[in-house]
Every structure is written in C-alpha cells, then in structure tokens.
Scaffold this active site. Structure first.
Site, PDB file in Angstrom:
ATOM      1  N   CYS A 338       0.814  -1.221   0.000  1.00 54.02           N
ATOM      2  CA  CYS A 338       0.000   0.000   0.000  1.00 54.02           C
ATOM      3  C   CYS A 338       0.848   1.272   0.000  1.00 54.02           C
ATOM      4  O   CYS A 338       0.637   2.180  -0.807  1.00 54.02           O
ATOM      5  CB  CYS A 338      -0.977  -0.023   1.175  1.00 54.02           C
ATOM      6  SG  CYS A 338      -0.196   0.020   2.808  1.00 54.02           S
ATOM      7  N   HIS A 392      -2.727   1.148   6.843  1.00 52.31           N
ATOM      8  CA  HIS A 392      -3.068   1.081   5.424  1.00 52.31           C
ATOM      9  C   HIS A 392      -3.248   2.481   4.865  1.00 52.31           C
ATOM     10  O   HIS A 392      -3.650   3.417   5.582  1.00 52.31           O
ATOM     11  CB  HIS A 392      -4.358   0.275   5.225  1.00 52.31           C
ATOM     12  CG  HIS A 392      -4.638  -0.037   3.779  1.00 52.31           C
ATOM     13  ND1 HIS A 392      -3.782  -0.775   2.993  1.00 52.31           N
ATOM     14  CD2 HIS A 392      -5.690   0.300   2.985  1.00 52.31           C
ATOM     15  CE1 HIS A 392      -4.296  -0.883   1.775  1.00 52.31           C
ATOM     16  NE2 HIS A 392      -5.446  -0.237   1.749  1.00 52.31           N
ATOM     17  N   HIS A 404      -5.832   1.446  -4.411  1.00 53.03           N
ATOM     18  CA  HIS A 404      -4.928   0.984  -3.350  1.00 53.03           C
ATOM     19  C   HIS A 404      -4.449  -0.431  -3.641  1.00 53.03           C
ATOM     20  O   HIS A 404      -5.010  -1.136  -4.489  1.00 53.03           O
ATOM     21  CB  HIS A 404      -5.602   1.044  -1.980  1.00 53.03           C
ATOM     22  CG  HIS A 404      -6.698   0.036  -1.795  1.00 53.03           C
ATOM     23  ND1 HIS A 404      -7.001  -0.561  -0.597  1.00 53.03           N
ATOM     24  CD2 HIS A 404      -7.601  -0.488  -2.685  1.00 53.03           C
ATOM     25  CE1 HIS A 404      -8.005  -1.392  -0.742  1.00 53.03           C
ATOM     26  NE2 HIS A 404      -8.405  -1.360  -1.983  1.00 53.03           N
TER      27      HIS A 404
END
Length: 429
Positions: A338, A392, A404
């Site tokens: 990420c 994240h 993402h």
C-alpha cells in the site's frame, strides 16, 4: 501603440493558456497510461470494454453457473445412488459370507454322517464275520448271515436232522448275536439315511452359496459402475467449476476495466474543463490588468496549475498500475504494497516520501474528508502515539473511491474509500 501592446499582451496570455492546457497531458478523450483506438461504448473515447462486452461476459458466467448447478445436482444424485448400491452390496456380501459359513457347516455335518455310516457298516461287517466264524466252527459252515435262506435250502423237512440242527442254531442266534446283528444293521440303515440327507443338504447349500456369490458379484459390479459414473460426473463438475470461475473472473475483470475506463473518461473531461476554465480565468485576468506586464499573470497561472495538477497526476498514474499484484514491502514497478504504491505515485510530481504509512501520515497537511481532492492520501488504522498503528493507505481518485494495494493475494484495484477504520486524509507537500 497602446492598443498594440494590449493585443500583444493578450496574445501572450492566450499562448500561455494553450501551453497550460497542453501541459495537463489530458486533452479531451485521452487518458494517461492508455493507448489504442477510441471505444465509442465508453464516453469520452477512452479505450475499455463496452457495456455489451461486460453484459456478454456476465451472461456467459451465468450460463456456466447454471450448468455447474445442474451438474452439482447430478453429482448429488450419483453419490446418493452410489451410497445406496454400496449398502446393498454390503448386505449381499454379508449374506454371501453367511452362506459360506452355512456351507462349511453343512459340509462338516455331511462328513460326520458319512463317517458314522461308514463306522456302522464296519461294525456290521465285523459282526457278520464273527457270526460266520462261529457257525463255521460249530455247525459245519452254515451261513447264518441269511438264516431263513439256510433253513429253506435244507434237504429234509421238519423231521430231518439237519433242519432240527439249523433250527436250534437260529434259536440260539435269536437269543444273542442275531439280535446284535439286527441292531447293527438297523443302525447302519439309519446312518445311511442321515448321510443321504446330509449330502442333499450340502448340495442344496452349495447351490444357495453359488446364488449368493452371483448376487454379490452383480452388486459389486453395480457399485464399480456407479463409482466410475460418479467419478465421471465429479470430473465434469470440476471442469465446469473451472470454466465458471474463469467466466466470473473475466466478467469481473471486464466490469472493473470498464469502471476504470469510465472513471478515466470522467477525469479527462474534468481536466479538459479545468484547463478551459483556467484559460478563461487567465484571459479575464489579462483583460483586467490591461497593458500591465505579463509576468504576474504567468506566475499566477503556474501556481494554479501546480496546485490543481499534482494530485491529479499522482492519482492518474496510480490508476495505470491496476491489476499489478500486492507483494509485501514492494514498491514497483511489477508489484506494490500500500505505501509503496502511494510513495511512487507522489514521486511522479517530485514529492519524496518514506515507504511507510507512519511518516506518510505526516507528509503534508491533514484535510477534511469533505474537502478531499484527487491524489490525497487516505489512511486507515488508529491515531495513537505509535505511528505503526496506521496500517493502510490509499489514493483518493474521486467520487468516494480510492486506488490501493489491498493485501496479500490481491492486486492493485479501485475500491470505496469508506471503511470503519478510516482515520483521515493527508495532502502531501
């Protein structure tokens, strides 16, 4: 002269506006990272699957799903039939086993009866031999094994001496050995009858065993055939499962590509509209400034462009990385995690960030979710004294969506931004 300078200045401003529009890199109908002929099915001419292609792929997925469902029913029926046949076969096998036990017992009884009859016959023979020996010694060789015949074959009548002697022998025999001989004979006859019955029972049992064995073999063959049939249907089910999975994956991929293409078409339209707006604003500013120097206008235009374009460039580049696999600690170009994806996206516009959500969270000012712009970073986790609790990050691409790299086993994809662990947004600077 004054009007000449005004026209030259307006021309310079218009030229600058054209340069700014070209600098956007997103003229109407074009998308960064995509090439190829325009697809009329996607607004704006952006290349991507048409609605008919997506619908056809979904129809194929439904059709294969229906065939898989029908085959799944057949598998269930085949397995139930197999279970029933196995139960029948087990019953018949056990019945056959029982017949084997009965046959062995009948064989044993027949052998015992034969042995007893043989023993009885031997005893009768020995008794006959003993009586014959006594007769031969005492009565001149008279065969008492057949006393009535011996009496009837005498030459004299009842007054003959031989007849009287033989009658005396019979009377003597009737009182002793003759009775014993008679009992032995009867016993032999009984055992002979029992032996015959035992042999008949053994023969009948052998027939019952043969019939049980035939039924058992037929049941086992039926089970074997059903096993083959069940296996064949299960193999067909597995094949249809693969085809159905492939069809669903294809339909999902085409739908996702179309969604991305539509989003990119929207982005292209917005960028083109933004460029036209900026050009018009510059022309208005130039007209307001009159014959003043063009330098302030240029600096203002460049500032506006930089402020609005950096996030778009980062977001647009991230969209070109769709479907690349998630790999832990990867930062491109073949795979990402990420924070690796967000780091490389903002690197495209000269913003250097660490490959870590903990410091990317503080890479610029935090912005309200109601004021999000494309390219802003969305963070998920918890805001604590430990930066590691932010786990994240994604890149906002508009309309409540983000691009993402989700997790191991997944790929870079577009997804809704709204999650229960969303904690805020940052605009890198």
């Amino acid at each position: 002269m004054h009007s000449v300078r005004r026209r030259r200045h307006a021309a310079a401003v218009a030229g600058l506006a054209c340069c700014l529009i070209a600098g956007q890199g997103l003229p109407a109908g074009a998308v960064p990272g995509r090439s190829g002929p325009a697809d009329d099915a996607v607004p704006g001419g952006v290349t991507g699957p048409s609605a008919d292609e997506v619908a056809e792929a979904r129809a194929m997925a439904r059709e294969r799903g229906e065939r898989l469902g029908e085959t799944t029913v057949l598998v269930a029926e085949a397995r139930a039939r197999l279970e029933e046949l196995v139960a029948d076969a087990e019953r018949l096998v056990e019945s056959y086993n029982g017949e084997l036990v009965k046959t062995a017992r009948a064989k044993e009884l027949s052998a015992q009866a034969a042995e007893r009859a043989k023993t009885a016959g031997s005893q009768v023979a020995k008794a006959r031999e003993a009586v014959a020996a006594i007769t031969a010694q005492s009565y001149g060789g008279l065969d008492i094994a057949q006393p009535m015949m011996a009496m009837m074959t005498g030459n004299g009548g009842p007054t003959d001496d031989g007849y009287l002697r033989r009658a005396s022998i019979l009377a003597h025999m009737g009182g002793g050995q003759a009775e014993t001989l008679k009992q032995l004979r009867e016993s032999q006859e009984v055992f002979a009858i029992l032996q015959a019955q035992a042999e008949d029972a053994y023969a009948e049992q052998r027939e019952a065993q043969a019939e049980a064995e035939e039924a058992k073999q037929a049941a086992e063959e039926a089970v074997a055939r059903q096993v083959d049939e069940t296996r064949r249907i299960e193999e067909e089910q597995a094949r249809l499962e693969r085809l159905a999975d492939e069809a669903r994956s294809t339909a999902e991929k085409l739908a996702r590509e179309r969604e991305v293409a539509l989003e990119q078409a929207r982005i292209a339209r917005e960028n083109a509209e933004r460029a036209r707006y900026q050009a018009a604003a510059m022309r208005r500013e130039a007209a307001r400034m009159g014959v003043a120097s063009g330098e302030p206008v240029s600096r203002w235009a460049l500032n506006v462009t930089a402020e609005s374009a950096r996030g778009d460039i980062a977001a647009d580049w991230a969209l070109t990385q769709l479907d690349k696999p998630y790999v832990w600690a990867a930062d491109g170009p073949a795979a990402y995690d990420c924070s690796g994806l967000t780091m490389r996206a903002w690197e495209r516009v000269g913003i250097v960030m660490d490959h870590w959500t903990g410091t990317q969270w503080t890479s610029g000012p935090h912005v309200r979710l109601s004021e999000l712009r494309r390219g802003d970073l969305l963070f998920y986790g918890q805001v604590t004294g430990n930066p590691g609790d932010i786990h994240h990050v994604g890149i906002y691409v508009g309309r409540g969506l983000m691009v993402h790299a989700p997790q191991t086993g997944d790929v870079v994809r577009v997804a809704p931004m709204w999650r229960s662990d969303l904690i805020g947004a940052t605009r890198p600077a």
